[in-house]
Design an enzyme around this catalytic site. Sequence first.
Site, PDB file in Angstrom:
ATOM      1  N   TRP A  33       8.542  61.186 -65.170  1.00  0.00           N
ATOM      2  CA  TRP A  33       7.712  62.289 -64.675  1.00  0.00           C
ATOM      3  C   TRP A  33       8.550  63.400 -64.045  1.00  0.00           C
ATOM      4  O   TRP A  33       8.409  64.573 -64.402  1.00  0.00           O
ATOM      5  CB  TRP A  33       6.705  61.748 -63.658  1.00  0.00           C
ATOM      6  CG  TRP A  33       5.806  62.773 -63.054  1.00  0.00           C
ATOM      7  CD1 TRP A  33       4.625  63.231 -63.559  1.00  0.00           C
ATOM      8  CD2 TRP A  33       5.993  63.469 -61.812  1.00  0.00           C
ATOM      9  NE1 TRP A  33       4.063  64.160 -62.717  1.00  0.00           N
ATOM     10  CE2 TRP A  33       4.888  64.327 -61.635  1.00  0.00           C
ATOM     11  CE3 TRP A  33       6.984  63.448 -60.835  1.00  0.00           C
ATOM     12  CZ2 TRP A  33       4.743  65.160 -60.525  1.00  0.00           C
ATOM     13  CZ3 TRP A  33       6.853  64.276 -59.720  1.00  0.00           C
ATOM     14  CH2 TRP A  33       5.740  65.116 -59.578  1.00  0.00           C
ATOM     15  N   ASP A  34       9.407  63.055 -63.094  1.00  0.00           N
ATOM     16  CA  ASP A  34      10.152  64.116 -62.399  1.00  0.00           C
ATOM     17  C   ASP A  34      11.184  64.770 -63.307  1.00  0.00           C
ATOM     18  O   ASP A  34      11.472  65.964 -63.173  1.00  0.00           O
ATOM     19  CB  ASP A  34      10.815  63.601 -61.116  1.00  0.00           C
ATOM     20  CG  ASP A  34      11.521  62.273 -61.310  1.00  0.00           C
ATOM     21  OD1 ASP A  34      11.505  61.733 -62.428  1.00  0.00           O
ATOM     22  OD2 ASP A  34      12.095  61.776 -60.327  1.00  0.00           O
TER      23      ASP A  34
END
Length: 608
Positions: A188-189
């Site tokens: 995600w990041d």
Amino acid sequence: MNRAVEVSVVLPAYNEADTIEQTVEVTLTTLEAFLPAGVFEVIVAEDGCADRTPEIASRLADEDERVRHVHSDRRLGRGGALEYAFRQARGETLAYFDTDLATDMSHLEELIESVRSGDYEFATGSRWVPGNTADRPAKRGIPSKGFNTLVRLLLRSELRDHQCGFKAFDRAALLDVLEDVEDDHWFWDTEVLVRAQRSGYNVREFPVEWTPKGDSKVDLVRDVLGMGSQIVRTFWQVSVSPRIDRRVSAVAGTVLVALALMLMTTYLDPGEVWANMRSADVALVGVAAVVYVFSWPLRGLRYRDILDRLGYRSDPGFLTGAIFISQTGNLVFPARLGDAVRAYVMKARRSVPYPSGFASLAIERVFDLLTIALLAGAVVLGMVATMSPAELQSAIVGAELAGGQEQAGRTAMVVAAGVGVAAIAATAVIVLSARSDRNHVRSVVTRLSSDSYADYVAGVIERFVGDVQTVASDRRAFALVGTTSLLIWTIDVLTAVIVLLAFGVELTPFLVGVAFFAVSVGNLAKVLPLTPAGLGLYEGAFAIIVVGLTPLGGALAISVAVVDHAVKNLVTLAGGLVSMAWLNVSLTTAVEESRDRDEVEVPATQDS
């Protein structure tokens, strides 16, 4: 207080009962050292924990108004939990860091002020830029460097460390970027940072002191299956898909067909085929092509019935076009990559999730193989009843073909036998497992991985398996799809029978039975991607059976097999080209349309 909050710090927590209280205390102490009272909040993003973390987080929120607890009843994934918490946050400057406090908290002020000052929209600590202090063992450092190198190379990121759990964001900028972010776990990041750079936002990367906490190891499911697939998916979306428009789609479709036609010349001499066709009845060859065309609407109807049982409705015309396109891709690309094209088209144009898309393909393939195997098996039983085992073995194994096709034929026979047995076994396993309440998927996946990402992957596989079992356990759906499959492959055989007629072969009931057997074995042999589109294997299997069981000569049998396969491939190519033009399968357009159709699933949450 709510209006005065400027900074929201989110602590992602999954089974952190032993450390979460201390982490919250350290976070509050660090924040109050450089921020005015009342302008910050600390949010514990508790992600469906199985320990006492929810109780502790709720107590901390009750005791201190600066602390909030965002709870999820089910696992959202690390990224999903962060995203949900950020959307509930009150501050305009958002930040998060790993609860093990591996990054020295002396950097928290620099992290937050980088964004709060307005100089940057995104900021991240880094263990790989000059000036950092990071004690990274080889078992952590080597995989991390490899991952970051791939991200920099394939996704054109300028950052050196995408995974450091120490990041801050401008609220408006983050919410803008999240519109395109698809991963909801460990990637995600990384995806947030890649898409932020692509969107033109200012991203700051600065060195931090970092000390590893706990043990870590390369995880098969998370690092290889999870991260690798997400890099490939993001590369396609940010680097390939934006370059595909209507004109590119048309050109690509034309090139695809041209490539397939070129590949076809690797197993047939156009001059020889033309000579054979001149001796054959061209009108009957045309009739064979027309007959074969009728099998394609049936494919669309069958696919509609499969999807309908899975809860997705679509019209047979669109589905027939999607199948034409995917089968055209399978003629050119190795390892049946055309199937992946169909899964993408179904996701983009009809919002069918990838697990369900691939499950529907698997169901279709299982019915194909099962039907073909049963057709071949039925003919074999008939032959066994009328021929001795020695005669049958001698006829098949001892057949000699013109053009040096014996080895291809024998290889095809071995492959076909294996695929046929596997198809019947797979069908039996699916049907039996569909009637069982036991779940073997999660236990197998968790044996391969000790990381929490295994839960996410297990969920995806369970959805895939569940969709397959949904059709297998429904007697009406099983019978309906099975009947349609029988019609499809009967037409496939009739096409070959008409080609035999075109060559002046006198048909007998026995020869028609041989044709059923030859076509079935040839199609089974094509399943394994040993050659593009099964070129050579189909012809070899078809010819070796016809020569072994009938008075027809090797040259004639090979000619019939080549023309039969060529007719089917040309119909597929023509249908693929027309479908690409008709459906305008521009991946960019498909993605845009999918956004309008996708339904957002809201997780069960609560805020303390």
